[in-house]
Design a protein around this motif. Sequence first.
Motif, PDB file in Angstrom:
ATOM      1  N   PHE A  29       0.834  -1.198   0.000  1.00 44.86           N
ATOM      2  CA  PHE A  29       0.000   0.000   0.000  1.00 44.86           C
ATOM      3  C   PHE A  29       0.872   1.251   0.000  1.00 44.86           C
ATOM      4  O   PHE A  29       0.599   2.218  -0.721  1.00 44.86           O
ATOM      5  CB  PHE A  29      -0.909  -0.015   1.235  1.00 44.86           C
ATOM      6  CG  PHE A  29      -2.130   0.845   1.093  1.00 44.86           C
ATOM      7  CD1 PHE A  29      -3.226   0.391   0.388  1.00 44.86           C
ATOM      8  CD2 PHE A  29      -2.185   2.100   1.668  1.00 44.86           C
ATOM      9  CE1 PHE A  29      -4.363   1.177   0.257  1.00 44.86           C
ATOM     10  CE2 PHE A  29      -3.303   2.893   1.540  1.00 44.86           C
ATOM     11  CZ  PHE A  29      -4.405   2.436   0.831  1.00 44.86           C
TER      12      PHE A  29
ATOM     13  N   PHE B 137      -1.753  -0.974  -5.045  1.00 46.11           N
ATOM     14  CA  PHE B 137      -3.012  -1.277  -4.372  1.00 46.11           C
ATOM     15  C   PHE B 137      -3.607  -2.611  -4.817  1.00 46.11           C
ATOM     16  O   PHE B 137      -4.083  -3.391  -3.986  1.00 46.11           O
ATOM     17  CB  PHE B 137      -4.021  -0.152  -4.607  1.00 46.11           C
ATOM     18  CG  PHE B 137      -3.513   1.210  -4.211  1.00 46.11           C
ATOM     19  CD1 PHE B 137      -2.944   1.413  -2.973  1.00 46.11           C
ATOM     20  CD2 PHE B 137      -3.596   2.284  -5.085  1.00 46.11           C
ATOM     21  CE1 PHE B 137      -2.473   2.659  -2.599  1.00 46.11           C
ATOM     22  CE2 PHE B 137      -3.130   3.526  -4.728  1.00 46.11           C
ATOM     23  CZ  PHE B 137      -2.562   3.720  -3.484  1.00 46.11           C
TER      24      PHE B 137
ATOM     25  N   MET C  57      -8.601  -0.041   4.113  1.00 40.93           N
ATOM     26  CA  MET C  57      -7.715   0.433   3.053  1.00 40.93           C
ATOM     27  C   MET C  57      -8.491   0.829   1.795  1.00 40.93           C
ATOM     28  O   MET C  57      -8.139   1.801   1.123  1.00 40.93           O
ATOM     29  CB  MET C  57      -6.661  -0.619   2.749  1.00 40.93           C
ATOM     30  CG  MET C  57      -5.593  -0.695   3.827  1.00 40.93           C
ATOM     31  SD  MET C  57      -4.246  -1.804   3.412  1.00 40.93           S
ATOM     32  CE  MET C  57      -5.092  -3.380   3.492  1.00 40.93           C
TER      33      MET C  57
ATOM     34  N   ILE D  13      -8.631   4.842  -0.083  1.00 38.31           N
ATOM     35  CA  ILE D  13      -8.376   5.260  -1.457  1.00 38.31           C
ATOM     36  C   ILE D  13      -9.684   5.576  -2.190  1.00 38.31           C
ATOM     37  O   ILE D  13      -9.719   5.661  -3.418  1.00 38.31           O
ATOM     38  CB  ILE D  13      -7.548   4.212  -2.240  1.00 38.31           C
ATOM     39  CG1 ILE D  13      -8.287   2.887  -2.358  1.00 38.31           C
ATOM     40  CG2 ILE D  13      -6.188   4.024  -1.607  1.00 38.31           C
ATOM     41  CD1 ILE D  13      -7.597   1.909  -3.304  1.00 38.31           C
TER      42      ILE D  13
ATOM     43  N   ALA E 103      -5.311   7.517  -7.514  1.00 37.88           N
ATOM     44  CA  ALA E 103      -6.485   6.731  -7.126  1.00 37.88           C
ATOM     45  C   ALA E 103      -7.688   7.634  -6.890  1.00 37.88           C
ATOM     46  O   ALA E 103      -8.812   7.303  -7.273  1.00 37.88           O
ATOM     47  CB  ALA E 103      -6.166   5.925  -5.860  1.00 37.88           C
TER      48      ALA E 103
END
Length: 577
Positions: A116, A121, A148, A152, A435
């Motif tokens: 990460f 990702f 996580m 993002i 992202a």
Amino acid sequence: MRAQAAVEKAMSQFQAGDAEGAKRTLRAHLQREPSEPNVNKLLGMVHAACNEWPQALFHIGRAADASPKDAELRFMHGNTLYQLAKFDEAAKAIDRALAIDPGHVGATQIAVKLLFAAGRFEEAFARIRRAIEHAANPAELYRDSAVMLQEIGRTAEATGLLREAVERFPGDARLLVQACYSFNFVDADAGKHAEMHRKAGEMLAPGVRGDVLVPPPPGALRVGVLSSDLSDHACGTFMMPLLPRLMSQDIELYLYSTTAHADSMTQKFSGMGQWRDVRDASFDDIAAKVAADHVHVLIETNGWTAGTRLAGFSRRLAPVQATWLGYPNTTGVPSMDVRLVDAVTDPPGAEALASERLVRVEGCFLCYQGRPGDPAPEARGGAVSDDAPITFGSFNRISKISDRAAGAWSRVLNAVPGSRLLLKARVQSEALRAAYAAKFAPHGVDAGRIVFSPYAPDHHTHLTLYNEMDIALDCFPYNGTTTTCEALWMGVPVVTVVGETHRARVGASLLAAAGYGELVAENEDDFVRVATGLAGDRAALRAMKAAMRARVQVSMLCDADGYASRFAAALRSVWGG
């Protein structure tokens, strides 16, 4: 002394608080048998517990070399390298652990953190998926992955993963609470979401509400506030105007602080009413303190967020238990009597979605006040020059930008040529920026039009960044709260869409209290109309921005004295009713 005897003796010493004695016992054995894995392992763990990471690395590394097929030792070696910021070496050690045990939870967590941080990702989520398939108990991996994904901006995927997890592990209370919280960020079915909260409340805080029929006291009403946010926190921002003024409403105030990290604002709170530091107290200890203070109404401000003490309310900490401020939904806790809201956030009929009795504070359920020394609003860019591009913006966390909000915002950007969108991210990296920008690509918005504010090291700098924004776009279905108030305070109009549930109606409540009800849209088409209308009349936009601080300052939103009176009236109705 045999290895097992040395380990048992050292463990007893360590558990008794004698870390140095444990080290001596283990070193003595290693003089005779330097490579013994269990002795090295424990000595490494003792060093780690003492934050002596280089020594820990030496012994855990030696243990791992002596037992090369032990996945747990390989993981411990990788974790120690990670703690020492030796990330390349850590990745290799973790890979060896996962080659032995693909479902090892700890090793997967370290591997995912490394991937990460590198912006890889998809590889990170593939690792988690593989571990979920092999782990004996992958609940923690589900939680990590969901967090996580939210970081993002892939909130819909996060909630999908949590839905799968809850179905697999219906008895895991932590998973259920995380799902309750995460579903606030997406367009979840309101009835099913409320039922999810009720299940979580019954699981973690079982109890029976019962009727509390106690006549009003002859003297002052005793009100307690139990909170982990009596600090420079968003919730602290809204408690600061209220709490000292409650004491002028013939209310005795008791603050039960579970705040983990005290700061200058905590110091201010500690001078209000009776201060009780209960950060390390058990539920029984908190209950005893509240009872000794003869509190009539106890308000908690966390809901199902970090620092919550909701589970303790099952034992009835006070005659009347209330929730307010920090959580945008019902708690589902059977013994939580009251939820303090207002008529805009929770209009008639909202009772069907609440396990608590809804008590509506007249006007707005919140009050905002700026701080001494706050910067003055300063119009720049598109609000000053007709030739400069209009900057729309949002300083809400990225996880609040739902797919539906991203689509509506994109429609606004596409309707205003040359405009751009200013976002704020807690973590700054090229991979994360890409992202975040990817949320808007499906709607035809080029990544170059998504810009990010610099890191703000303090509150003053953070507020100054609003001067770079011409028009703020609210998130939905989970509206902004602190960010909406800050934007208005800094002369930035905020456009919101009024939704069906509390979390989607806070923006409408704040704007109505501030006197800017015309910025509340009824639907997404209306949202685009209002936002583009502001951008299309720059003279009117300049005038609005120039007058906004003064107008907000005298509005209901910032009327702390009036708010305290209305809030106190709501509390008296709770106690007397």
